[in-house]
Each structure stands twice: as structure tokens, then as C-alpha cells.
Enzyme design. Structure first.
Site, PDB file in Angstrom:
ATOM      1  N   CYS A   1     -28.125   3.245 -10.377  1.00 14.67           N
ATOM      2  CA  CYS A   1     -29.124   4.228 -10.803  1.00 14.67           C
ATOM      3  C   CYS A   1     -29.481   4.004 -12.268  1.00 14.67           C
ATOM      4  O   CYS A   1     -30.635   4.086 -12.656  1.00 14.67           O
ATOM      5  CB  CYS A   1     -28.590   5.644 -10.619  1.00 14.67           C
TER       6      CYS A   1
ATOM      7  N   CYS B   1     -23.658   6.742 -11.189  1.00 14.50           N
ATOM      8  CA  CYS B   1     -23.932   5.552 -10.372  1.00 14.50           C
ATOM      9  C   CYS B   1     -24.581   4.431 -11.177  1.00 14.50           C
ATOM     10  O   CYS B   1     -25.587   4.632 -11.859  1.00 14.50           O
ATOM     11  CB  CYS B   1     -24.770   5.975  -9.168  1.00 14.50           C
TER      12      CYS B   1
ATOM     13  N   CYS C   1       1.053   3.379   3.073  1.00 10.91           N
ATOM     14  CA  CYS C   1       1.809   2.712   4.135  1.00 10.91           C
ATOM     15  C   CYS C   1       3.297   2.950   3.929  1.00 10.91           C
ATOM     16  O   CYS C   1       4.056   3.171   4.869  1.00 10.91           O
ATOM     17  CB  CYS C   1       1.518   1.215   4.150  1.00 10.91           C
TER      18      CYS C   1
ATOM     19  N   CYS D   1       0.829  -1.218   0.000  1.00 16.10           N
ATOM     20  CA  CYS D   1       0.000   0.000   0.000  1.00 16.10           C
ATOM     21  C   CYS D   1       0.854   1.255   0.000  1.00 16.10           C
ATOM     22  O   CYS D   1       1.786   1.412   0.783  1.00 16.10           O
ATOM     23  CB  CYS D   1      -0.977  -0.065   1.169  1.00 16.10           C
TER      24      CYS D   1
END
Ligand SMILES: *[C@@H]1O[C@H](CO)[C@@H](O)[C@H](O)[C@H]1NC(C)=O
Length: 534
Positions: A421, A418, A64, A61
Site C-alpha cells: 500500500c 501494509c 508441535c 516448531c
């Protein structure tokens, strides 16, 4: 209302916190003071160390990797200065079960553990000085009680950020109790000190000549000290309780004018006040207004907070203020409590707002005379509205339609991006058609909530959200609109029709409309068949 505030926190968090990840290793150097914990060693370590900052991470990550050198530096420094504070890492790719137990969803996640029972989210900065400061603060009792005047003055000298003092001449248990509760809750933002006795008050007065402490001699008094300005602000509220003290400290801890960034945004967002932003592009632009805004910050303390924002880093945040991020400098006010935004007009001021315009907007805003900037798509034309099976809402016609309490209005709040949607759209059109042609007492509507700034009395937490405003329904005082009924069933036509029948004010049965329509269609089909046969 609480949600609206939260949504603005999320909005700025996503723009302000998003600075790029780094290369390098996410796993701390084994020779550093960072302790590597596993599912096997974790419990025993937490049992035997009273204060641990645990980083749950994944080696791949980016954030990180960026945190690792800061985390190591903080661990090594704390190992020297405060050996009781431990910093630990848990690799979630190796200890999935342990990370699952802590509900870790993203990397890195930082938690402060005070033994196995008390687990808190880490809310400090993510560079070494900030980590050290936060952890040292976490290790102290939430209220510090110096015993001698010398100790007290030494503590005062040490502070670089605003801090709180309880000054009392005599015992005052009730308000002391409120103070320690507030200190427990706000310890991450502020240092809290408590002293009792006239000699402490006199010592403080001698340090800050402008401060009149006579009223604090008998009962407990509360102040915030701003070390940078050598000023003291006393609490002047009528009632001393947890809420009034919390509001006071959250207000006073905010600087008069400083920048919003990763480390300060929570401070601003938690302050219970409207926030005025000045977006700038260059250090010169900021410097030009520094004095002006610091003065405004003092003048309007307790009414509005003022912050600068570096548009070259966080310019996109302008969009959530309904402002154009391309025209900088800009000045805008965000009133989270009412979810309204105000700004000096950008189109007519392409070089940025003048000092006069800024002052005028602030005054108008405080007098309730300023008009908010409303984000809206253009109003659909009559032809467009007539051609659409569902009523097309935008911010400009939203209130007008929803204030018509004679209709059952079923609204789909969606976002153009979306997927769920998009899937729902044909069914919603079908539903709209049914009532549009069958019974005008029911209106099926839709609004792109990402392009239109409208208020709802129930927070919208995802898209699509479906609210039915029943005819003659109860009015919500905060919005002046009806309280909606939330649809949470399966998103299919029959379920929508049942919902309108059961929850709508008119109790209209769409199934009968549907039948009529189908029969009509059947008749038409038959007719056309007949016609073909002819
Ligand atoms: C931590 O501090 C102790 C005591 O000063 C020291 O012996 C030890 O080497 C330190 N550990 C690291 C990793 O720096």
C-alpha cells in the site's frame, strides 16, 4: 456475507488460539503408540489402516512440541481402547515431497485419513481427551442405531454433551435421508442417534418427564438432548430438510452460557446466530453472572447465543468487537450476518456494565433499535480534504460519498501497516491529482480499512484492494451501495486511467486530462525558462 462470518472466525481464531508454545520434543517417543511414517511407508500404512490421524510437523516448531505429549497420550490410550484407530507423525523436514503432496503450509497440520481417498481436516481439540473423543467419534458410523431399548438407554446415559436423536414411529425415508446427510456433515460436533418404534419413544419420555413426545408417534421427530440440564429440545420447524435440520442442530448444540476458548470457538462461530460476549477478568466476576446469562441463554435460545470470555487470556478480541480491551468487564453483541457490533458504552461505565444495561441492549438489539458501534477515524476537516489529492474516506463519511451515484468513485482500501500500500501511495496521489484538477466527475479515494469498519459487497481479502464504483452503477441490495468493479491489473498510472475510462460510468479519458496537464506544465516550464532568460 459468508466472508464476513469467516473473517470473524479468523479474528477470534487468531486471538483465541494464540497461546504460547512449549519446550520439549516435537518427535513422539519411539516407544509410544505413535507411528512414524515416511514417504516410503506412508501409502502402504494408509491402505491397511482404515482410520489414521496424521500429524505433519517440523521438529523445531513450538506448537508441535506442545502437541507432542498430548498426541502420545491419545495414541497410547487409543491403542488400548480402540486399536483400529492409528495416530501417525510425518516429519516434513525429512519428507518434503509427501508434505508437499498434502499441501501442508503450517505446522502442525492434522489430517484424518480414511484410506487413501478420503482425507479430512482434523477439527478437534489439541489435548489428549479431545483427540480421543474426536477420533472415536470419527470411527463410528455418523448415525448410531441402537437395536434394543436397553442399548438405546445405555447410549443416552453415556452422553456428556448435547446430542441428537431421530425418533420415528414408522418409516420416513425422505427425512431420514436428510438426517444422515446432516449427521455426516456435523459428526465432529454432535453424536447422532436414530431409533424407530414407539417403545423407544416411551423409554425416552420416561427418562425426561417434561417431554411431550405424542407428536413423534407417527412421523419422524428430531430432538436435541442436553444431558447436563436433563432437557429435551424438539425440532419445531415446518419443513424437514437438510438445511432446516442443520440450522436446528447448530443452534441447539451450543450451551446456554459457557466460555469461548480454543475448543469451543468453532461451535459458536458456526452457529447461525448473533453472539453476545461477556468479558471478565476474574473467576469471581464470571461466577457473579453465570446464573443470569444461563437464564438469558434459555430465554433467547434461537435468537442470540451467550458466551463468557476470559479477558486475561483473550482480551485482545475486544478490538475486533470495536470495544476497548482495557475496560473489563464488558458486554458486546456481534451480529456476523450483518457485520455489526453492539456494546454497552464503556466510557460512561468504567466498572463494567450493569445487569439492567445488558438487558436493555439485548432488547434494543432484538427490536432493531440498538445503534452499532462503528469503528472510524475522525472525519477529516474541510481544509484537510481540500489539501489532499485523493478523497479521504473514513467510516463516518463513507456511505455519504458512495451514495453519490453521479460520480465514478475509485476507492483504495488499504491498511497503514501494509508495504504494498505504501508503495502504491504516490501513484494513487498522482491519479487523484489528475482528476481532482481535471474532471470532478471522477473521484479517487482511499480508506484505511483496518481503522474504519465499512461494508463492501465484495469481500476484501488483502490490501490494497481497488474498487471502482461506476456512476449510475447497479445497486447491491445487501449494502445499498453500488456494485463495484474490481481492479486487478498492474498497479501503474496508465492502467488505472484506462480502467476508469473503460469501466467508469462517464467513460472519462484521463489520458487527455493528463495531456492537458503535461502541456500546461510544459508551458509553465517554457514560461519559466523564458523568465530566466530575461
Ligand atoms: C498397543 O497395544 C498392544 C495390544 O494391547 C500392545 O501389545 C502394545 O504394546 C501397545 N503398544 C504401545 C506402544 O503401547
Amino acid at each position: 456475507m459468508k466472508f464476513l462470518k469467516l473473517s470473524s472466525v479468523v479474528a477470534i481464531a487468531s486471538t483465541v488460539l494464540a497461546s504460547g508454545p512449549a519446550d520439549g520434543d516435537a518427535i513422539a517417543d519411539p516407544n509410544s503408540a505413535v507411528v512414524k511414517l515416511t514417504g516410503e511407508t506412508f501409502d502402504a500404512f494408509i491402505e491397511s489402516n482404515p482410520l489414521v490421524l496424521a500429524e505433519f510437523f517440523a521438529p523445531w516448531c513450538g506448537y508441535c512440541k506442545k502437541l507432542a505429549p498430548e498426541f502420545v497420550a491419545a495414541a497410547d490410550s487409543l491403542n488400548e481402547s480402540h486399536p483400529g484407530i492409528k495416530l501417525a507423525q510425518i516429519d516434513c523436514t525429512q519428507d518434503e515431497e509427501l508434505c508437499g503432496k498434502f499441501g501442508i503450509r503450517g505446522y502442525p497440520t492434522l489430517k484424518v485419513l480414511r484410506g487413501p481417498e478420503t482425507i479430512e481436516d482434523y477439527e478437534g481439540a489439541r489435548e489428549s481427551a479431545g483427540i480421543i473423543d474426536y477420533m472415536v467419534r470419527s470411527s463410528l458410523p455418523s448415525v448410531q442405531v441402537p437395536e434394543t431399548v436397553e442399548e438405546f438407554l445405555a447410549l443416552v446415559e453415556q452422553q456428556t454433551k448435547p446430542f441428537a436423536i431421530q425418533l420415528s414411529g414408522e418409516d420416513d425415508e425422505e427425512s431420514s435421508d436428510a438426517y444422515s446427510k446432516v449427521a455426516d456433515a456435523l459428526r465432529k460436533d454432535l453424536t447422532f442417534v436414530s431409533v424407530k418404534g414407539k417403545e423407544f419413544i416411551e423409554a425416552l419420555v420416561s427418562k425426561f418427564v417434561d417431554f411431550d413426545a405424542s407428536s413423534f408417534a407417527e412421523k419422524a421427530g428430531y430432538v436435541v438432548v442436553h444431558p447436563a440440564e436433563a432437557s429435551i429440545i424438539p425440532f419445531s420447524g415446518e419443513e424437514i430438510n437438510k438445511d432446516s435440520l442443520t440450522a436446528f442442530f447448530k443452534t441447539e448444540v451450543v450451551p446456554y452460557f459457557s466460555d469461548i476458548n480454543r475448543d469451543t470457538y468453532m461451535l459458536y462461530m458456526e452457529a447461525p446466530l448473533p453472539l453476545a460476549y461477556y468479558f471478565y477478568k476474574t473467576p469471581e466476576q464470571r461466577e457473579e453472572v453465570e446464573e443470569f446469562f444461563t437464564k438469558l441463554g434459555k430465554t433467547y435460545r434461537g435468537k442470540i447465543n451467550f458466551a463468557g470470555l476470559d479477558a486475561s487470556l483473550f482480551g485482545k478480541h475486544a478490538e475486533s468487537l470495536n470495544m476497548d480491551p482495557e475496560i473489563i468487564p464488558l458486554f458486546a453483541i456481534q451480529d456476523s450476518a450483518n457485520n455489526k457490533k453492539y456494546g454497552v458504552d464503556q466510557a460512561s461505565n468504567p466498572d463494567g456494565p450493569s445487569i439492567e444495561q445488558i438487558k436493555e441492549l439485548i432488547e434494543d438489539f432484538l427490536e432493531g433499535k440498538a445503534s452499532p458501534i462503528i469503528k472510524s477515524e475522525p472525519l477529516p476537516t474541510e481544509e484537510e480534504q481540500a489539501a489532499s489529492p485523493v478523497y479521504q474516506l473514513v467510516a463516518h463519511n463513507y456511505e455519504e460519498l458512495l451514495k453519490d451515484t453521479s460520480k465514478d468513485i475509485f476507492v483504495k482500501y488499504y491498511a497503514h501497516w501494509c508495504g504494498h500500500c505504501k508503495k502504491l501511495a504516490p501513484t494513487w496521489d498522482e491519479l487523484g491529482d489528475l482528476y481532482k484538477s481535471g474532471n470532478p466527475d471522477v473521484i479517487i479515494a482511499k480508506i484505511d480499512h483496518s481503522k474504519n469498519d465499512v461494508e463492501t459487497s465484495i469481500p476484501i481479502e488483502g490490501y490494497p484492494t481497488l474498487f471502482l464504483y461506476p456512476a449510475n452503477g447497479e445497486i447491491d441490495e445487501a449494502t445499498g451501495l453500488r456494485k463495484p468493479v474490481v481492479f486487478s491489473g498492474p498497479r501503474v498510472l496508465d492502467a488505472f486511467i484506462d480502467f476508469v475510462k473503460v469501466e467508469g460510468g462517464h467513460g472519462i479519458d484521463g489520458h487527455t486530462l493528463k495531456k492537458v496537464e503535461e502541456e500546461e506544465e510544459e508551458e509553465q516550464e517554457e514560461e519559466s525558462i523564458d523568465h530566466d532568460e530575461l
